[in-house]
Design a protein around this motif. Structure first.
Motif, mmCIF file in Angstrom:
data_model
loop_
_atom_site.group_PDB
_atom_site.id
_atom_site.type_symbol
_atom_site.label_atom_id
_atom_site.label_comp_id
_atom_site.label_asym_id
_atom_site.label_seq_id
_atom_site.Cartn_x
_atom_site.Cartn_y
_atom_site.Cartn_z
ATOM 1 N N LEU A 79 0.843 -1.200 0.000
ATOM 2 C CA LEU A 79 0.000 0.000 0.000
ATOM 3 C C LEU A 79 0.880 1.251 0.000
ATOM 4 C CD1 LEU A 79 -2.809 -1.001 2.548
ATOM 5 C CD2 LEU A 79 -2.952 -1.013 0.045
ATOM 6 N N LEU A 80 1.917 1.252 0.834
ATOM 7 C CA LEU A 80 2.834 2.397 0.871
ATOM 8 C C LEU A 80 3.557 2.584 -0.462
ATOM 9 C CD1 LEU A 80 4.342 1.993 4.433
ATOM 10 C CD2 LEU A 80 3.156 4.034 3.565
ATOM 11 N N ALA A 81 3.982 1.502 -1.077
ATOM 12 C CA ALA A 81 4.714 1.580 -2.346
ATOM 13 C C ALA A 81 3.835 2.125 -3.475
ATOM 14 C CB ALA A 81 5.269 0.213 -2.723
ATOM 15 N N ALA A 82 2.534 1.899 -3.388
ATOM 16 C CA ALA A 82 1.630 2.348 -4.446
ATOM 17 C C ALA A 82 1.260 3.818 -4.329
ATOM 18 C CB ALA A 82 0.353 1.505 -4.428
ATOM 19 N N ARG A 83 1.521 4.388 -3.173
ATOM 20 C CA ARG A 83 1.172 5.795 -2.950
ATOM 21 C C ARG A 83 1.969 6.665 -3.906
ATOM 22 N NH1 ARG A 83 1.641 7.945 2.937
ATOM 23 N NH2 ARG A 83 -0.591 7.622 2.974
ATOM 24 N N GLN A 84 1.265 7.581 -4.562
ATOM 25 C CA GLN A 84 1.928 8.492 -5.485
ATOM 26 C C GLN A 84 2.164 9.869 -4.864
ATOM 27 O OE1 GLN A 84 -0.680 8.250 -8.874
ATOM 28 N NE2 GLN A 84 -0.298 6.074 -9.105
ATOM 29 N N ARG A 85 1.276 10.247 -3.941
ATOM 30 C CA ARG A 85 1.397 11.516 -3.212
ATOM 31 C C ARG A 85 1.114 11.241 -1.733
ATOM 32 N NH1 ARG A 85 -1.989 12.412 -7.484
ATOM 33 N NH2 ARG A 85 -3.720 12.338 -6.038
ATOM 34 N N ASP A 86 1.623 12.090 -0.853
ATOM 35 C CA ASP A 86 1.459 11.886 0.586
ATOM 36 C C ASP A 86 0.011 11.801 1.038
ATOM 37 O OD1 ASP A 86 4.157 11.792 0.993
ATOM 38 O OD2 ASP A 86 4.325 13.839 1.755
ATOM 39 N N ASN A 87 -0.900 12.444 0.312
ATOM 40 C CA ASN A 87 -2.294 12.448 0.738
ATOM 41 C C ASN A 87 -3.158 11.408 0.022
ATOM 42 O OD1 ASN A 87 -2.221 13.739 -1.714
ATOM 43 N ND2 ASN A 87 -3.654 15.362 -1.137
ATOM 44 N N ASP A 88 -2.543 10.497 -0.700
ATOM 45 C CA ASP A 88 -3.305 9.456 -1.401
ATOM 46 C C ASP A 88 -3.904 8.454 -0.419
ATOM 47 O OD1 ASP A 88 -2.923 10.296 -4.011
ATOM 48 O OD2 ASP A 88 -1.243 8.946 -4.393
ATOM 49 N N LEU A 89 -5.154 8.109 -0.654
ATOM 50 C CA LEU A 89 -5.753 6.929 -0.039
ATOM 51 C C LEU A 89 -5.377 5.758 -0.930
ATOM 52 C CD1 LEU A 89 -9.354 8.187 0.744
ATOM 53 C CD2 LEU A 89 -7.767 7.259 2.392
#
Length: 190
Positions: free
Chosen positions: A98-108
């Motif tokens: 889940l963390l690796a898929a985040r593109q921006r800090d505020n992404d769900l």
């Protein structure tokens, strides 16, 4: 399931809650439990028990909000990872992916498998607290997916896991006695 706390059901000598906590604990800094029942019921788990902050048990999003408020009060977290208590095969790399898929800090970021979203299996930035509180006060559709769609999200697809000669969805959840019996067949192989 006949009432009572589903998470306290026995699966192979451990409660569902213990099995889920055991799989999640290596992936996070702290495991906490959102539950509105008597906290003493969960004492053996040895984790903080956080009740909803909103009245009238408003569903999973109220639990997410309570978790975000609790995590923010700890002054050391930027995100909350949520899972359900009835999924004993949840991925052991859930948080990392889940963390690796985040593109921006505020992404769900939410999990998916077999073409289906699992929105309660998610990475929630603590910054969504005000937006979530407002959503719960103003929207009639309080489903997790309705909120996530409203915010925008990234999803991560997880493969089925091998349990002996069977393929099992890692988000297989136990809702019936039959599901519990089926899970018991896989528990030693997962």
């Amino acid at each position: 399931m006949g009432g009572g706390e589903k998470g306290l059901l026995d699966l192979g000598g451990k409660t569902l809650l213990q099995r889920v906590a055991d799989r999640l604990a290596p992936q996070v800094d702290v495991v906490a439990l959102n539950a509105n029942g008597e906290p003493d019921l969960f004492a053996s788990l040895g984790v903080p028990v956080i009740a909803d902050t909103l009245p009238d048990r408003q569903g999973p999003l109220a639990g997410v909000l309570a978790g975000i408020i609790w995590a923010r009060s700890q002054n050391r977290f930027s995100d909350l990872v949520t899972v359900t208590c009835d999924t004993p095969f949840l991925p052991t790399d859930l948080t990392a992916r889940l963390l690796a898929a985040r593109q921006r800090d505020n992404d769900l970021v939410i999990a998916a498998s077999n073409g289906r979203h699992h929105p309660v299996f998610a990475l929630w930035p603590l910054g969504v607290e005000k937006k979530l509180a407002h959503f719960l006060k103003t929207q009639s559709d309080r489903s997790v997916m309705a909120f996530i769609r409203n915010c925008g999200y990234v999803s991560v697809s997880f493969d089925f896991i091998r349990c002996g000669d069977q393929s099992v969805d890692p988000f297989f959840n136990i809702n019936t006695p039959r599901d519990l019996t089926e899970a018991a067949q896989y528990i030693d192989m997962a």
